[in-house]
Design a protein around this motif. Structure first.
Motif, PDB file in Angstrom:
ATOM      1  N   UNK A   1      -4.539  -3.309   3.345  1.00 17.98           N
ATOM      2  CA  UNK A   1      -4.052  -4.033   2.153  1.00 17.98           C
ATOM      3  C   UNK A   1      -2.885  -5.115   2.529  1.00 17.98           C
ATOM      4  N   UNK A   2      -1.837  -4.551   3.351  1.00 15.02           N
ATOM      5  CA  UNK A   2      -0.747  -5.089   3.631  1.00 15.02           C
ATOM      6  C   UNK A   2      -1.154  -6.259   4.733  1.00 15.02           C
ATOM      7  N   UNK A   3      -1.705  -5.512   5.541  1.00 18.21           N
ATOM      8  CA  UNK A   3      -2.184  -6.357   6.817  1.00 18.21           C
ATOM      9  C   UNK A   3      -3.179  -7.638   6.665  1.00 18.21           C
ATOM     10  N   UNK A   4      -4.079  -7.261   5.569  1.00 19.27           N
ATOM     11  CA  UNK A   4      -4.911  -8.539   5.392  1.00 19.27           C
ATOM     12  C   UNK A   4      -4.302  -9.404   4.483  1.00 19.27           C
ATOM     13  N   UNK A   5      -3.165  -9.192   3.644  1.00 18.72           N
ATOM     14  CA  UNK A   5      -2.484 -10.059   2.607  1.00 18.72           C
ATOM     15  C   UNK A   5      -1.173 -10.722   3.326  1.00 18.72           C
ATOM     16  N   UNK A   6      -0.902  -9.819   4.465  1.00 16.39           N
ATOM     17  CA  UNK A   6       0.460 -10.251   4.997  1.00 16.39           C
ATOM     18  C   UNK A   6       1.622 -10.443   4.075  1.00 16.39           C
ATOM     19  N   UNK A   7       1.344  -9.296   3.218  1.00 14.93           N
ATOM     20  CA  UNK A   7       2.312  -9.373   2.085  1.00 14.93           C
ATOM     21  C   UNK A   7       2.578  -8.028   1.328  1.00 14.93           C
ATOM     22  N   UNK A   8       3.929  -7.589   1.139  1.00 15.24           N
ATOM     23  CA  UNK A   8       4.107  -6.344   0.814  1.00 15.24           C
ATOM     24  C   UNK A   8       3.907  -6.163  -0.820  1.00 15.24           C
ATOM     25  N   UNK A   9       3.733  -7.583  -1.474  1.00 13.32           N
ATOM     26  CA  UNK A   9       3.596  -7.376  -2.927  1.00 13.32           C
ATOM     27  C   UNK A   9       2.294  -6.392  -3.504  1.00 13.32           C
ATOM     28  N   UNK A  10       1.290  -6.589  -2.513  1.00 14.30           N
ATOM     29  CA  UNK A  10       0.220  -5.832  -2.805  1.00 14.30           C
ATOM     30  C   UNK A  10       0.177  -4.039  -2.993  1.00 14.30           C
ATOM     31  N   UNK A  11       1.442  -3.693  -2.564  1.00 18.52           N
ATOM     32  CA  UNK A  11       1.731  -2.331  -2.846  1.00 18.52           C
ATOM     33  C   UNK A  11       2.532  -2.084  -4.138  1.00 18.52           C
ATOM     34  N   UNK A  12       2.790  -3.246  -4.942  1.00 17.49           N
ATOM     35  CA  UNK A  12       3.690  -3.024  -6.194  1.00 17.49           C
ATOM     36  C   UNK A  12       2.639  -2.352  -7.330  1.00 17.49           C
ATOM     37  N   UNK A  13       3.519  -1.680  -8.295  1.00 16.18           N
ATOM     38  CA  UNK A  13       2.617  -1.373  -9.237  1.00 16.18           C
ATOM     39  C   UNK A  13       3.628  -1.390 -10.609  1.00 16.18           C
ATOM     40  N   UNK A  14       2.848  -1.453 -11.584  1.00 10.42           N
ATOM     41  CA  UNK A  14       3.871  -1.472 -13.078  1.00 10.42           C
ATOM     42  C   UNK A  14       4.050  -0.132 -13.438  1.00 10.42           C
ATOM     43  N   UNK A  15       5.091   0.035 -13.991  1.00  6.71           N
ATOM     44  CA  UNK A  15       5.434   1.425 -14.608  1.00  6.71           C
ATOM     45  C   UNK A  15       4.623   1.310 -16.102  1.00  6.71           C
ATOM     46  N   UNK A  16       3.643   2.327 -15.906  1.00  5.93           N
ATOM     47  CA  UNK A  16       2.368   2.018 -16.885  1.00  5.93           C
ATOM     48  C   UNK A  16       2.900   2.147 -18.152  1.00  5.93           C
ATOM     49  N   UNK A  17       3.617   3.103 -18.816  1.00  5.63           N
ATOM     50  CA  UNK A  17       4.027   3.292 -20.307  1.00  5.63           C
ATOM     51  C   UNK A  17       5.032   2.160 -20.735  1.00  5.63           C
ATOM     52  N   UNK A  18       5.926   1.821 -19.580  1.00  8.40           N
ATOM     53  CA  UNK A  18       7.143   0.982 -20.024  1.00  8.40           C
ATOM     54  C   UNK A  18       6.757  -0.570 -19.970  1.00  8.40           C
ATOM     55  N   UNK A  19       6.042  -1.100 -18.814  1.00  9.79           N
ATOM     56  CA  UNK A  19       5.832  -2.206 -18.469  1.00  9.79           C
ATOM     57  C   UNK A  19       4.400  -2.864 -19.109  1.00  9.79           C
ATOM     58  N   UNK A  20       3.692  -2.061 -19.210  1.00 10.44           N
ATOM     59  CA  UNK A  20       2.197  -2.423 -19.831  1.00 10.44           C
ATOM     60  C   UNK A  20       1.809  -1.139 -20.843  1.00 10.44           C
ATOM     61  N   UNK A  21       2.668  -1.494 -22.123  1.00 13.24           N
ATOM     62  CA  UNK A  21       2.539  -0.515 -23.171  1.00 13.24           C
ATOM     63  C   UNK A  21       1.167  -0.522 -24.024  1.00 13.24           C
ATOM     64  N   UNK A  22       0.444  -1.408 -23.942  1.00 18.77           N
ATOM     65  CA  UNK A  22      -0.591  -1.590 -25.011  1.00 18.77           C
ATOM     66  C   UNK A  22      -1.658  -1.228 -24.034  1.00 18.77           C
ATOM     67  N   UNK A  23      -2.113  -1.693 -22.809  1.00 21.37           N
ATOM     68  CA  UNK A  23      -2.978  -1.055 -22.142  1.00 21.37           C
ATOM     69  C   UNK A  23      -3.107   0.536 -21.942  1.00 21.37           C
ATOM     70  N   UNK A  24      -1.874   0.875 -21.458  1.00 18.54           N
ATOM     71  CA  UNK A  24      -1.754   2.508 -21.372  1.00 18.54           C
ATOM     72  C   UNK A  24      -1.528   3.034 -22.719  1.00 18.54           C
ATOM     73  N   UNK A  25      -0.858   2.384 -23.650  1.00 22.79           N
ATOM     74  CA  UNK A  25      -0.897   3.178 -24.861  1.00 22.79           C
ATOM     75  C   UNK A  25      -2.197   3.474 -25.441  1.00 22.79           C
ATOM     76  N   UNK A  26      -3.309   2.493 -25.158  1.00 23.79           N
ATOM     77  CA  UNK A  26      -4.709   2.855 -25.792  1.00 23.79           C
ATOM     78  C   UNK A  26      -5.333   3.952 -24.960  1.00 23.79           C
ATOM     79  N   UNK A  27      -5.029   3.783 -23.624  1.00 23.77           N
ATOM     80  CA  UNK A  27      -5.302   4.915 -22.749  1.00 23.77           C
ATOM     81  C   UNK A  27      -4.861   6.274 -23.086  1.00 23.77           C
ATOM     82  N   UNK A  28      -3.694   6.236 -23.250  1.00 25.50           N
ATOM     83  CA  UNK A  28      -2.873   7.537 -23.533  1.00 25.50           C
ATOM     84  C   UNK A  28      -3.647   8.254 -24.921  1.00 25.50           C
TER      85      UNK A  28
END
Length: 435
Positions: free
Chosen positions: A118-145
């Motif tokens: 992923x990093x090699x193909x994109x030449x970009x470290x951002x592709x390894x980032x993730x969101x804090x599921x419950x805090x930053x995406x509470x609707x998507x993950x709130x429904x999942x939970x």
């Protein structure tokens, strides 16, 4: 009709709402929902621990290890926007294969993907980032939970939106390898014969109780209808307004209890400030706000008790996911473009099921050697409608797709539909911070 069977699902579910958004891997948006070994999870299919994100996972940038991490340390703030990917990562078929196989000949030799490119193909470290599921995406993950999520649901094919969406509603990529959402190829696509969709199967079997709701037109046409349904059923084309409507009208119909048996929803694909598709490169908060509006409309309406609301993503969009996609059944034997045979799934995407007949904190898997992909939704829908497989004619992948009717297993409908609060950021401050 026993809980967990399709007969039981038919007895409890009368309306299915399907909302496919865009371009996020499972690790990126739902990877931190449950810690490994978390207690109190209702597992279906297998009882292995939740297969979420981990900071132990990495890709190489030269000799440097780039580990999975959380965007802005997983915090909300009014000092920055929730934009983890400044640019859209590469995600066409060739890029996706490079991301999955660090060996350039890995796919051709049918080796096992190592998810190291992923990093090699994109030449970009951002592709390894993730969101804090419950805090930053509470609707998507709130429904999942509060309801159910699958941590073993893969994109149907390594590649872009059009071919993955095609799998979800036609059972194959229609022997296309690249997107055709612009120019003459897009404009005139309905004028030429192509493989039938699930809507054609429904209509051919006497079922007309469906609608496609679009939030905006794409180059002058309602996107899903134009690419995957128009030209297949003359009487539907003649009476298009009966089958194609706006997302605003969906919200009204959900609140009024007048939804059809099957509703297909589109997000706002692109806009300078309020794209709601979760697509990378723009603020993700509008996607959460729009999802919450849909959720509030569904749960407030009289049809809620008999509704199944399905949320998934078309593709991972070039963002890292650690789970290894399996090789898969070809949809049609002769499909092949540029030596790609449509015989391997792409990286995981979230799939979230919401219904008062689903137990809280459910994590579901197929329980079979074939995991879920987007054909599992269509196969479950057609099975729920009672259409025999012999009448599908949607290819071998669809025929073999595992179905998920076993998530409908409670004996009494729940009365505790949660009220969720969308996240905030610099461009979308919390209500008590706005002027």
């Amino acid at each position: 009709a026993r809980p967990g069977t399709v007969d039981y699902m038919r007895s409890k579910i009368k309306n299915v709402v399907y909302y496919m958004v865009e371009s996020r891997s499972f690790d990126n948006v739902c990877g931190w929902l449950y810690e490994k070994g978390a207690a109190g999870i209702n597992f279906i299919g297998s009882d292995e621990p939740y297969n979420g994100a981990s900071t132990d996972n990495y890709n190489y940038d030269g000799d440097e290890k780039v580990h999975v991490s959380q965007f802005m340390d997983g915090k909300l703030s009014d000092q920055y926007d929730l934009i983890d990917q400044i640019q859209d990562p590469f995600h066409n078929n060739s890029d996706s294969l490079v991301q999955m196989f660090t060996d350039p000949g890995g796919y051709a030799k049918r080796t096992t993907p190592n998810m190291g490119g992923f990093v090699k193909n994109n030449a970009n470290h951002e592709v390894m980032l993730s969101y804090n599921s419950r805090v930053q995406l509470p609707i998507l993950n709130g429904l999942a939970e509060n309801y159910a999520i699958s941590d073993a649901w893969y994109s149907s094919v390594p590649g872009g939106t059009d071919i993955n969406r095609a799998f979800s509603v036609t059972g194959s990529a229609m022997n296309q390898l690249f997107t055709w959402e612009g120019g003459n190829a897009y404009e005139y696509w309905p004028d030429f014969p192509h493989r039938q969709s699930i809507w054609k199967v429904l209509y051919s079997n006497g079922i007309k109780d469906f609608k496609l709701y679009n939030a905006m037109e794409w180059l002058g046409y309602p996107f899903t209808y134009h690419l995957y349904l128009k030209g297949e059923i003359p009487s539907v084309d003649k009476n298009e307004k009966e089958f194609v409507d706006t997302l605003d009208n969906f919200l009204v119909e959900a609140k009024n209890g007048t939804l059809p048996a099957f509703s297909f929803l589109e997000p706002i694909w692109i806009s300078p400030d309020n794209t709601t598709s979760y697509h990378p490169g723009v603020d993700i908060v509008p996607g959460e706000i729009a999802l919450n509006q849909i959720w509030e409309a569904i749960k407030s309406g009289p049809q809620w008790e008999n509704t199944l609301f399905v949320i998934t993503f078309s593709k991972p969009g070039g963002m890292y996911d650690h789970a290894i996609p399996p090789y898969a059944t070809k949809a049609w034997p002769n499909d092949c473009v540029n030596n790609f045979h449509y015989d391997i799934m792409g990286p995981r995407v979230p799939a979230i099921m919401v219904s008062p007949w689903i137990q809280k904190n459910t994590v579901f898997r197929s329980g079979d050697k074939i995991p879920f992909d987007s054909t599992s939704f269509a196969a479950t829908l057609l099975k729920w409608f009672g259409i025999p497989k012999a009448k599908w004619a949607l290819g071998d992948r669809m025929d073999q797709a595992p179905t998920f009717e076993n998530i409908i297993q409670l004996e009494n409908a729940r009365k505790d539909a949660p009220e969720l609060i969308p996240p905030y950021d610099k461009s979308h401050p919390a209500p008590n911070e706005s002027s």
